[in-house]
Design a protein around this motif. Structure first.
Motif, PDB file in Angstrom:
ATOM      1  N   LEU A   1       0.748  -0.748   0.336  1.00 56.50           N
ATOM      2  CA  LEU A   1       0.021  -0.050  -0.409  1.00 56.50           C
ATOM      3  C   LEU A   1       0.700   1.166  -0.052  1.00 56.50           C
ATOM      4  CD1 LEU A   1      -3.085  -1.056   2.434  1.00 56.50           C
ATOM      5  CD2 LEU A   1      -3.393  -0.740   0.079  1.00 56.50           C
ATOM      6  N   GLU A   2       1.682   1.097   0.992  1.00 50.08           N
ATOM      7  CA  GLU A   2       3.208   2.637   0.601  1.00 50.08           C
ATOM      8  C   GLU A   2       3.781   3.190  -0.518  1.00 50.08           C
ATOM      9  OE1 GLU A   2       6.982   2.840   2.952  1.00 50.08           O
ATOM     10  OE2 GLU A   2       5.118   2.573   4.413  1.00 50.08           O
TER      11      GLU A   2
ATOM     12  N   ASP B   1       1.224   4.382  -3.179  1.00 52.22           N
ATOM     13  CA  ASP B   1       1.066   5.567  -2.423  1.00 52.22           C
ATOM     14  C   ASP B   1       2.326   6.195  -3.144  1.00 52.22           C
ATOM     15  OD1 ASP B   1      -1.089   5.597  -1.817  1.00 52.22           O
ATOM     16  OD2 ASP B   1      -0.298   5.571   0.346  1.00 52.22           O
ATOM     17  N   GLN B   2       3.296   5.770  -3.248  1.00 58.21           N
ATOM     18  CA  GLN B   2       4.931   5.980  -3.636  1.00 58.21           C
ATOM     19  C   GLN B   2       4.563   6.386  -5.011  1.00 58.21           C
ATOM     20  OE1 GLN B   2       7.761   3.828  -1.969  1.00 58.21           O
ATOM     21  NE2 GLN B   2       8.083   4.667  -0.048  1.00 58.21           N
TER      22      GLN B   2
ATOM     23  N   LYS C   1       1.925   6.897  -6.534  1.00 60.91           N
ATOM     24  CA  LYS C   1       0.664   8.211  -7.044  1.00 60.91           C
ATOM     25  C   LYS C   1      -0.242   7.012  -7.795  1.00 60.91           C
ATOM     26  CE  LYS C   1       2.828  12.053  -6.793  1.00 60.91           C
ATOM     27  NZ  LYS C   1       3.828  12.255  -5.985  1.00 60.91           N
TER      28      LYS C   1
ATOM     29  N   HIS D   1      -3.715   4.807  -7.778  1.00 61.43           N
ATOM     30  CA  HIS D   1      -4.771   4.882  -6.541  1.00 61.43           C
ATOM     31  C   HIS D   1      -5.048   3.694  -5.877  1.00 61.43           C
ATOM     32  CE1 HIS D   1      -8.748   6.803  -4.049  1.00 61.43           C
ATOM     33  NE2 HIS D   1      -9.183   5.827  -5.327  1.00 61.43           N
ATOM     34  N   HIS D   2      -5.780   2.999  -4.481  1.00 61.31           N
ATOM     35  CA  HIS D   2      -6.021   1.944  -4.183  1.00 61.31           C
ATOM     36  C   HIS D   2      -7.564   1.442  -4.400  1.00 61.31           C
ATOM     37  CE1 HIS D   2      -6.368  -1.489  -1.020  1.00 61.31           C
ATOM     38  NE2 HIS D   2      -6.603  -2.097  -2.577  1.00 61.31           N
TER      39      HIS D   2
ATOM     40  N   CYS E   1       1.666  -4.554  -7.403  1.00 60.17           N
ATOM     41  CA  CYS E   1       2.552  -3.586  -7.369  1.00 60.17           C
ATOM     42  C   CYS E   1       3.509  -3.101  -9.173  1.00 60.17           C
ATOM     43  CB  CYS E   1       2.665  -3.385  -6.569  1.00 60.17           C
ATOM     44  SG  CYS E   1       2.310  -2.257  -5.427  1.00 60.17           S
TER      45      CYS E   1
END
Length: 160
Positions: A13-14, A17-18, A20, A22-23, A61
Motif C-alpha cells: 500500500l505504501e 502511494d509512492q 501515486k 490509487h487503491h 505493484c
C-alpha cells in the motif's frame, strides 16, 4: 531489468502511494485484484482474505512498476509473480521451510505468499540449480559440468 530484493518492511500500500497509484476496494468476480493502467489504479476484491491482500497487492505493484498493459498476458503475469515473490520471501526462511515441510499450502501461509508466487519462486530456484549442475553424455561417459577442453569437468561417470 530491475529485479527486486526481499525487504522485511515492504508494504504494498505504501509502495502504491509512492507511485501515486490509487487503491480501491470493490467487489470483483473471479479476480483477487486488477491493475487498471489507464486510470493508474489497482482494484482489489473487498472479499479477499486478509492473508492474501499483501501478496496480491505486491503482485499488482509489479504490474504498475513495469507499466504493464491491461489484461493478463502470461509473460507479464509470470514476471509479476516472480518479482513479488522476491519482495516477500526471505531466502533463509524459504530454505528452512522447504526443507521441513512438504505441505506447500502451509509454507505459503507461513511465508505470506500465494500459490502462484510459490510456484514462480520454486521454479526459479529449480532452473538455477539445473543451470549449475549440467550433465552431458558422450558415448559411455557422463560428464558433470563440462567445460571446453580436455579434463575440464567436475565429475566423470562411466555408464553401460
Amino acid at each position: 531489468m530491475f529485479v527486486p530484493e526481499y525487504d522485511p518492511a515492504y508494504d504494498p500500500l505504501e509502495h502504491l502511494d509512492q507511485m501515486k497509484i490509487h487503491h480501491v476496494r470493490h467487489t470483483l468476480n473471479g479476480h483477487n485484484a486488477i491493475w487498471v493502467p489507464e486510470r493508474r489504479m489497482v482494484i482489489s476484491d473487498r472479499n479477499l482474505r486478509s492473508e492474501l491482500l499483501r501478496p496480491t497487492l505486491a503482485h499488482e505493484c509489479d504490474h504498475a512498476v513495469n507499466d504493464d498493459c491491461a489484461g493478463h498476458h502470461p509473460r507479464n503475469e509470470s514476471r509479476a509473480n516472480l518479482h513479488s515473490a522476491f519482495r516477500l520471501i526471505y531466502p533463509p526462511l524459504w530454505d528452512s521451510m522447504t526443507a521441513l515441510h512438504s505441505d506447500y499450502d502451509q509454507i505459503c501461509l507461513e511465508i505470506g505468499i500465494t500459490r502462484r508466487q510459490f510456484r514462480a519462486y520454486y521454479d526459479h530456484h529449480r532452473r538455477l540449480a539445473a543451470a549449475r549442475e549440467r550433465r552431458e553424455r558422450l558415448g559411455d561417459t557422463v560428464y558433470e559440468n563440462p567445460k571446453m577442453g580436455a579434463g575440464q569437468w567436475t565429475r566423470k561417470f562411466e555408464v553401460a
